[in-house]
Scaffold this active site. Structure first.
Site, PDB file in Angstrom:
ATOM      1  N   LYS A  84       0.849  -1.210   0.000  1.00  0.00           N
ATOM      2  CA  LYS A  84       0.000   0.000   0.000  1.00  0.00           C
ATOM      3  C   LYS A  84       0.874   1.247   0.000  1.00  0.00           C
ATOM      4  O   LYS A  84       0.843   2.074   0.906  1.00  0.00           O
ATOM      5  CB  LYS A  84      -0.953   0.014   1.186  1.00  0.00           C
ATOM      6  CG  LYS A  84      -2.020  -1.063   1.085  1.00  0.00           C
ATOM      7  CD  LYS A  84      -3.168  -0.851   2.014  1.00  0.00           C
ATOM      8  CE  LYS A  84      -4.154  -1.994   1.875  1.00  0.00           C
ATOM      9  NZ  LYS A  84      -3.589  -3.309   2.251  1.00  0.00           N
ATOM     10  N   SER A 140     -11.827  -1.081   3.428  1.00  0.00           N
ATOM     11  CA  SER A 140     -12.946  -1.892   3.926  1.00  0.00           C
ATOM     12  C   SER A 140     -13.289  -1.667   5.398  1.00  0.00           C
ATOM     13  O   SER A 140     -14.362  -2.050   5.834  1.00  0.00           O
ATOM     14  CB  SER A 140     -12.617  -3.376   3.722  1.00  0.00           C
ATOM     15  OG  SER A 140     -11.422  -3.725   4.395  1.00  0.00           O
ATOM     16  N   GLY A 193     -12.382  -8.036   1.787  1.00  0.00           N
ATOM     17  CA  GLY A 193     -13.395  -7.775   2.822  1.00  0.00           C
ATOM     18  C   GLY A 193     -14.416  -8.877   2.989  1.00  0.00           C
ATOM     19  O   GLY A 193     -15.153  -8.883   3.979  1.00  0.00           O
TER      20      GLY A 193
HETATM   21  P1  BMP Z   1      -9.032 -11.012   5.329  1.00  0.00           P
HETATM   22  O1  BMP Z   1      -9.794 -11.796   4.239  1.00  0.00           O
HETATM   23  O2  BMP Z   1      -8.286 -11.888   6.253  1.00  0.00           O
HETATM   24  O3  BMP Z   1      -9.884  -9.976   5.998  1.00  0.00           O
HETATM   25  O4  BMP Z   1      -7.857 -10.223   4.579  1.00  0.00           O
HETATM   26  C1  BMP Z   1      -8.103  -9.145   3.734  1.00  0.00           C
HETATM   27  C2  BMP Z   1      -6.843  -8.728   3.018  1.00  0.00           C
HETATM   28  O5  BMP Z   1      -7.158  -7.632   2.180  1.00  0.00           O
HETATM   29  C3  BMP Z   1      -5.697  -8.282   3.925  1.00  0.00           C
HETATM   30  O6  BMP Z   1      -4.489  -8.691   3.317  1.00  0.00           O
HETATM   31  C4  BMP Z   1      -5.791  -6.755   3.896  1.00  0.00           C
HETATM   32  O7  BMP Z   1      -4.526  -6.133   3.985  1.00  0.00           O
HETATM   33  C5  BMP Z   1      -6.387  -6.486   2.520  1.00  0.00           C
HETATM   34  N1  BMP Z   1      -7.240  -5.276   2.453  1.00  0.00           N
HETATM   35  C6  BMP Z   1      -8.370  -5.134   3.237  1.00  0.00           C
HETATM   36  O8  BMP Z   1      -8.733  -6.002   4.028  1.00  0.00           O
HETATM   37  N2  BMP Z   1      -9.106  -3.992   3.102  1.00  0.00           N
HETATM   38  C7  BMP Z   1      -8.772  -2.981   2.254  1.00  0.00           C
HETATM   39  O9  BMP Z   1      -9.477  -2.000   2.177  1.00  0.00           O
HETATM   40  C8  BMP Z   1      -7.629  -3.131   1.465  1.00  0.00           C
HETATM   41  C9  BMP Z   1      -6.875  -4.290   1.560  1.00  0.00           C
HETATM   42  O10 BMP Z   1      -5.819  -4.456   0.811  1.00  0.00           O
END
Ligand code: BMP
Length: 246
Positions: A84, A140, A193
């Site tokens: 990011k 998210s 998300g």
């Molecule tokens: P999870 O499915 O465990 O919630 O992981 C979501 C992934 O997406 C993480 O790697 C996080 O860094 C990324 N992410 C997110 O959750 N929300 C955003 O807005 C942007 C992301 O890159």
């Protein structure tokens, strides 16, 4: 979108078709997975069942750059580096240079830094190297509503003009996904998300995303291979048919 048929998008779509999957794995290691061997084992179980693999700061800190290179070696990507990036263009470019050299096919960068002397330098480098850039235009978590998501549509328009390959947009705010898809029927949209953050699997695809970025729902599963099969079935595999999508 200028980058629509760029090589990163083509690689992602080709892999998605082969894997029959619209899942991009977000691999953020905790606990035992901080062991490189265990991480490699998990990724080996999943890599042929996902469209791509996103690795970020947690992996970089756990394994170091050379560990990351080793982790990716011999596995099917494409690999997306999620740092990011949100610095001045000069530093963004320097970081992206290293990341591409490690073998990543795309980087994720924040659009909020702006285009001039910000995102444009990363896009320029990616074009030179045949790599991709995905722009974060909304996030998210709840706090994203405080500042970031209010400017989402402006950031999408600006980063689209700058030539990014696609957008990262949140599954937790499906109205943003719907609006993004309405405005940019041809855009590549990856959406994190679903699963651990609440929205059901498949909901971001229904709202207009091309891929769902899935982390904990897979990584923390006691049987990741079975889980990914179940998810692919639930999401209907790769049903995109042709690309560009419309
Ligand atoms: P999870 O499915 O465990 O919630 O992981 C979501 C992934 O997406 C993480 O790697 C996080 O860094 C990324 N992410 C997110 O959750 N929300 C955003 O807005 C942007 C992301 O890159």
């Amino acid at each position: 979108m200028e980058g629509l048929l760029g090589s990163f998008t083509s690689k992602l779509v080709e892999k998605a078709k082969r894997a029959d999957s619209r899942i991009v794995l977000a691999f953020d290691p905790t606990g035992e997975l901080r062991s490189l061997e265990r991480a490699k084992n998990l990724l080996s179980q999943l890599s042929d069942r996902v469209a791509g693999i996103k690795l970020g700061l947690p992996s970089l800190l756990a394994y170091g750059p050379e560990g990351l290179r080793g982790l990716m070696e011999g596995l099917e990507g494409p690999f997306i580096c999620d740092l990011k990036m949100a610095d001045i263009g000069y530093v963004n470019r320097m970081v992206a240079e290293e990341v591409f050299e490690l073998g990543f096919e795309a980087v994720i960068a924040h659009a909020f830094v702006g285009i001039r002397e910000g995102l444009e330098e990363v896009v320029g480098l990616a074009r030179e190297r045949g790599k991709g850039v995905l722009a974060v235009c909304a996030m998210s978590h709840r706090g994203a509503e405080e500042y970031l998501n209010a400017r989402c549509l402006e950031m999408m328009e600006a980063s689209r003009s700058a030539g990014v390959d696609g957008f990262i947009l949140p599954a937790t705010f499906p109205e943003l996904l719907r609006e993004a898809r309405r405005r940019y029927p041809e855009a590549l949209i990856l959406s994190p998300g679903v699963g651990a953050q609440g929205p059901p699997l498949g909901s971001a695809l229904k709202a207009g995303a091309d891929f769902e970025i899935v982390g904990r729902a897979l990584v923390s599963s006691p049987s990741p291979r079975l889980k990914v099969e179940e998810m692919r079935r639930e999401m209907g595999g790769w049903t995109g048919g042709s690309w560009p999508r419309r």
